[in-house]
Design an enzyme around this catalytic site. Sequence first.
Site, mmCIF file in Angstrom:
data_model
loop_
_atom_site.group_PDB
_atom_site.id
_atom_site.type_symbol
_atom_site.label_atom_id
_atom_site.label_comp_id
_atom_site.label_asym_id
_atom_site.label_seq_id
_atom_site.Cartn_x
_atom_site.Cartn_y
_atom_site.Cartn_z
ATOM 1 N N GLU A 1 -28.776 63.916 71.955
ATOM 2 C CA GLU A 1 -29.514 63.232 70.894
ATOM 3 C C GLU A 1 -29.442 61.702 70.996
ATOM 4 O O GLU A 1 -29.130 61.012 70.015
ATOM 5 C CB GLU A 1 -29.025 63.687 69.516
ATOM 6 C CG GLU A 1 -29.283 65.157 69.233
ATOM 7 C CD GLU A 1 -28.917 65.557 67.808
ATOM 8 O OE1 GLU A 1 -28.350 64.712 67.089
ATOM 9 O OE2 GLU A 1 -29.208 66.693 67.411
ATOM 10 N N TYR B 1 -33.578 71.372 62.847
ATOM 11 C CA TYR B 1 -32.975 72.081 61.726
ATOM 12 C C TYR B 1 -33.990 72.182 60.588
ATOM 13 O O TYR B 1 -33.809 71.593 59.515
ATOM 14 C CB TYR B 1 -31.706 71.365 61.269
ATOM 15 C CG TYR B 1 -30.584 71.431 62.274
ATOM 16 C CD1 TYR B 1 -29.656 72.457 62.242
ATOM 17 C CD2 TYR B 1 -30.454 70.469 63.271
ATOM 18 C CE1 TYR B 1 -28.628 72.532 63.162
ATOM 19 C CE2 TYR B 1 -29.430 70.529 64.199
ATOM 20 C CZ TYR B 1 -28.516 71.571 64.143
ATOM 21 O OH TYR B 1 -27.500 71.640 65.061
ATOM 22 N N GLU C 1 -30.069 73.443 69.681
ATOM 23 C CA GLU C 1 -29.330 73.538 68.419
ATOM 24 C C GLU C 1 -30.282 74.025 67.335
ATOM 25 O O GLU C 1 -31.438 73.619 67.284
ATOM 26 C CB GLU C 1 -28.738 72.187 67.985
ATOM 27 C CG GLU C 1 -27.569 71.688 68.805
ATOM 28 C CD GLU C 1 -26.999 70.383 68.252
ATOM 29 O OE1 GLU C 1 -27.171 70.140 67.030
ATOM 30 O OE2 GLU C 1 -26.400 69.626 69.027
ATOM 31 N N ASP D 1 -20.936 63.452 64.852
ATOM 32 C CA ASP D 1 -20.473 64.137 63.637
ATOM 33 C C ASP D 1 -19.234 64.986 63.865
ATOM 34 O O ASP D 1 -19.038 65.996 63.202
ATOM 35 C CB ASP D 1 -21.601 64.996 63.054
ATOM 36 C CG ASP D 1 -21.984 66.153 63.960
ATOM 37 O OD1 ASP D 1 -21.544 66.157 65.131
ATOM 38 O OD2 ASP D 1 -22.728 67.038 63.506
#
Length: 619
Positions: free
Chosen positions: A471, A524, A560, A230
């Site tokens: 990831e 998240y 994260e 990203d």
Amino acid sequence: MTSRAEVERRSECKQKLSSTRVMGSTGEGLVVKCVLLAAVCSVCQSLQGGMLFPTDSPSREVKDVSGLWRFRADLSPERNLGFKKEWFKSPLAETGPVIDMPVPSSYNDITQDSKIRDFIGWVWYEKELWVPARWIQDQGTRIMLRVGSAHYYSVLWVNGVKMTEHAGGHLPFESDISDVLRKSTGTACRITIAVNNTLTPETLPPGTIQYMNDRTRYPAGYFVQNTNFDFFNYAGIHRSVLMYTTPKVHIDDITVETSFSDNIGLVSYNVSVLGGSKAAVKVTLSAKDGRCVASANASQGILKVTDVNLWWPYLMHENPGYLYSMEVQATAEDGQTDVYTLSVGIRTVKVTSTQFLINNKPFYFHGVNKHEDADIRGKGFDWPLIVKDFNLMKWMGSNSFRTSHYPYAEEILQMADRHGIVVIDECPGVGIKEIRSFGNASLAHHLIVMEELVRRDKNHPSVVMWSVANEPASEMPPAGLYFKELVSHTKSLDSTRPVTYIMNSNYARDLGAPYVDVICVNSYFSWYHDPGHTELIGLQLSTQFDNWYGKYKKPIIQSEYGADAVAGLHSDPPMMFSEEYQKTVLQNYHNVFDQKRKEFVIGELIWNFADFMTAQSRK
């Protein structure tokens, strides 16, 4: 160190290997000369020695050849006109239109041309300069050319002679250019570098080329680069290009490992000298005030430092980031001496089932994730930004950061050494999502990237852990063997640091987790999962930690977490993208961290330290 003969040996391997194919105007597959080729990379690796950062010394000189370079993108449909017409054989301006391009910088945001911003394929850089006559006249002087980083695949020529190639966009490469310069005395030195940013399933990071064949919507030959990460795929020469000298008999590499016992510091060192078989080596370790605290006359050994000043992280000690200076001298039989000075921080790193120990004391990662990314310059190295970032990190109380998702510039690690900022050093293994990216070619290149990374960064005390991926699709069947080999290989390169990779998989199905030393988890909650429901964070985060620790019994870093916000956007009650919502998310995470750090959680790294660019297709 790459000679012309060695480069020629490489070409035969390259012709036998696969390449990225891009549709040309005729609809036939045309070869784009940018590929990650495992056999080529293996040859590249075998040709490389040490990778000491170039510095001035009594025996060495450094000339920075950065600045304005001539630049031309190969806009031909096949992207290989530059190779067909051999642009490297003459000044670039004679091949067609050129523009100014600053080095270091990404080329994407420098012009007003959208074709350049989103360009995929070969671009060409050129610089002419005069090399000091004394360098060329002294036959005992090696003249090296070093590129700090160029993304992604690079080919280097000097005066039209091919010197070396390199696969990978975030680590340095260099070549001995002495012979070429001495064959063309009396003329300026012309450096040509061709750089290609195409990503394939076997590159790091991986990507794919997609051909758009619907002629009602796309013109013939239209293609796009797809990625599974990203951040924007900035390209160009991102770090300084340096020319430097050494004597013929020179210090090629230095490896330092440190420990301590009571008040005695121990510095185990190994010095590699090339160019002669009987060089005498002297090593001197000095304190900050210049006092000699230990010395030896051997190429390897152990230096003992009484009343040692240990290297401590920021906020963990009143005197963080203490560095000794180790001067290495290598004297050849003819009396010529090479001198190199290396900063040394004496510290230890150890991992238990619940703690991360630095100097035998528990360390908690209270830090950030970052990017090498800024307006206009892209990923180009920029000292004002780096200094500002470090001031901001210390101002906010951060003691650490992860080099998400690729190796950062060496100067950044040097800053971290001096300031006591702890670093998780990550390779560019981001976006490994497809089965093809777990193949033998990918693994072979990944192993080489780790070799290059460890070789470059092994002596930085700030670097306390290697991260081999971010990831990945680690639930796929090949992932188990892939990460077993990758972690094992990294440990064989450096037994003093733990190894991890960053996970966002199901804890019960992650096939690589058994092989790492520290579990690093991205999540998240109330953002990508159950968006808007901050009341669920406490339960979901606690369950996440308990699940991972219950299965693997290894310390955990929340590598994260966070929520996006639009500066100045307010909402009461909090709604997504408002400053209040971001604050609420962080407070809920921190409440869990404060409890779990009493058990087995050893750190929290917020996403992200600062804004960064993404592709326009990203939300």
